[in-house]
Write a protein that holds these residues in place. Structure first.
Motif, PDB file in Angstrom:
ATOM      1  N   ARG A 184       0.830  -1.199   0.000  1.00  0.00           N
ATOM      2  CA  ARG A 184       0.000   0.000   0.000  1.00  0.00           C
ATOM      3  C   ARG A 184       0.868   1.253   0.000  1.00  0.00           C
ATOM      4  N   VAL A 236      -3.032  -4.120  -4.747  1.00  0.00           N
ATOM      5  CA  VAL A 236      -4.034  -3.199  -4.191  1.00  0.00           C
ATOM      6  C   VAL A 236      -3.598  -1.776  -4.507  1.00  0.00           C
ATOM      7  N   SER A 294      -4.540   2.256  -3.527  1.00  0.00           N
ATOM      8  CA  SER A 294      -5.328   3.281  -2.876  1.00  0.00           C
ATOM      9  C   SER A 294      -5.883   4.207  -3.953  1.00  0.00           C
ATOM     10  N   SER A 322      -7.595   2.348   0.356  1.00  0.00           N
ATOM     11  CA  SER A 322      -7.845   1.099  -0.360  1.00  0.00           C
ATOM     12  C   SER A 322      -9.155   0.464   0.098  1.00  0.00           C
TER      13      SER A 322
END
Length: 418
Positions: free
Chosen positions: A226, A245, A247, A376
């Motif tokens: 992240r 992932v 954000s 996220s």
């Protein structure tokens, strides 16, 4: 305090072509270097994962072909050199912090100069930055340090100096079972002390326009991903699904302005004057903004963004300018857009960094209040402050974008609250 400029709003004026050509080659134009330099502060409380994150972030960008510079943490270097903080009196502690800031600035500048004179895209990772010392001293000591150095202001040490700040939340806050002091000989804090220090560090950096708060809501591996994703997002680096992932910015329309700002404590408030600029290349947008804190300390930024094609500059270029440059830019305001005035509250709630914008002008935007964050978390997993009344999510609703609200077309809808 705003500097209200009576400029091109509402007029059909176009700058002379000679002026445009002159601007291209002036000091006000963006840097002609084809490489990018991104100055990043990696900060946070004890045992937040900074050391591991720095290594993985470096490896990630080096594989993309970037030159990565790593500025060491000056505090740890000094403390491991025999400094005994607990044995110092108040004046010694004040002088030590003062000298440490000077050392931080000088060491960072060495890396900044190397990157600026390079011919490669460069990422400079600062292991803590010039505002971190604020978290370790009282307000009185901090005021004394700044009074001794008029050239140091919080704005210059935070907003102008760095392009992005990433706060890695201490494991003590959200994952206390993983908190440890064994991997850093300079770390002495208990879990409770680490939580308090983590909060003070986050408060020191509150208000930076590119501030990312990486909490412990996921496992550590995903936490690091992240963090890397947050840097890529700011740099507009396309990494597809390589990080697993991403954000993204989520925006919410609030029912009314903030009646009691103390509910946001701690917070920082800034006042913005934003002007979109005329450009003959309509596929690109130019914007300048003035950002003033309540103590009237102001910073000025020029932003250009557009579609990226192979061999061209990236889609967003942000550069700091001075007040005189800002005024000159405003004279080239886009007549299709009027100036925007708003005030922004920056605060942290439930380990999430929020920015709340209250629009003051133009008339069609008065009363519009937008809350946004980078996260996220999807849907209701994102916990919004309960003391703010949210009307609806507007993440993909462009009519609430600042670009749309600044349009000079009088026939468009007016947004007001009854």
């Amino acid at each position: 305090m705003f500097t209200v400029l009576v400029g091109s709003a509402g007029r059909t004026w176009r700058p002379h072509s000679g002026l445009i050509n002159q601007f291209k080659h002036s000091a006000l134009a963006p840097s002609r270097h084809l490489h990018r330099v991104h100055k990043l502060v990696l900060t946070g409380g004890p045992c937040g994962g900074k050391t591991t994150s720095q290594v993985r972030l470096s490896n990630f960008f080096e594989k993309l072909g970037w030159q990565v510079y790593r500025v060491p943490e000056i505090a740890t270097t000094l403390l491991l050199g025999g400094v005994k903080w607990a044995r110092m009196d108040l004046e010694q502690q004040t002088k030590f912090q003062e000298n440490m800031i000077a050392c931080i600035l000088q060491v960072e500048q060495t890396f900044f100069d190397l990157a600026e004179n390079s011919n490669r895209n460069s990422l400079i990772i600062c292991d803590r930055g010039a505002l971190d010392p604020k978290a370790y001293v009282s307000e009185d000591v901090w005021s004394t340090i700044l009074s001794r150095h008029p050239e140091w202001s919080e704005e210059s040490l935070r907003d102008i100096r760095y392009d992005q700040v990433v706060h890695m939340v201490s494991a003590a806050n959200g994952a206390p079972d993983h908190y440890s002091t064994s991997n850093n000989p300079a770390r002495r804090e208990s879990v409770d002390e680490a939580v308090r220090l983590d909060r003070r560090i986050s408060e020191a950096w509150l208000g930076h326009s590119a501030y990312d708060f990486i909490d412990n809501s996921t496992g550590f591996t995903m936490k690091v991903r992240r963090m890397i994703s947050a840097v890529c997002e700011r740099l507009r680096v396309d990494v597809s699904d390589r990080l697993g992932v991403h954000s993204r910015r989520r925006r919410f329309l609030l029912a009314s302005p903030v009646a009691d700002p103390t509910l946001l404590q701690p917070y920082q408030r800034a006042h913005y004057h934003v002007q979109y600029l005329y450009t003959p290349h309509r596929k690109k947008r130019h914007m300048v903004h003035e950002r003033c804190l309540d103590d009237h300390q102001c910073t000025y930024t020029h932003t250009i963004w557009g579609d990226a094609n192979p061999g061209e500059l990236p889609p967003e270029i942000v550069s700091h300018i001075n007040h005189k440059d800002f005024e000159l830019f405003c004279l080239q305001g886009d007549p299709e857009h009027v100036p925007v005035y708003k005030q922004r509250y920056s605060f942290v709630y439930n380990n999430t960094y929020f920015q709340l914008d209250e629009y003051l002008s133009p008339p069609r935007a008065v009363g519009v209040v937008v809350l946004e964050t980078y996260t996220s978390l999807e849907g209701l997993a994102l916990k919004l402050p309960p003391f703010l009344e949210v009307k609806k999510e507007i993440t993909r609703d462009h009519q609430y974008s600042m670009f749309y609200l600044s349009k000079a077309d009088k026939s468009t809808m007016k947004f007001r609250y009854s």
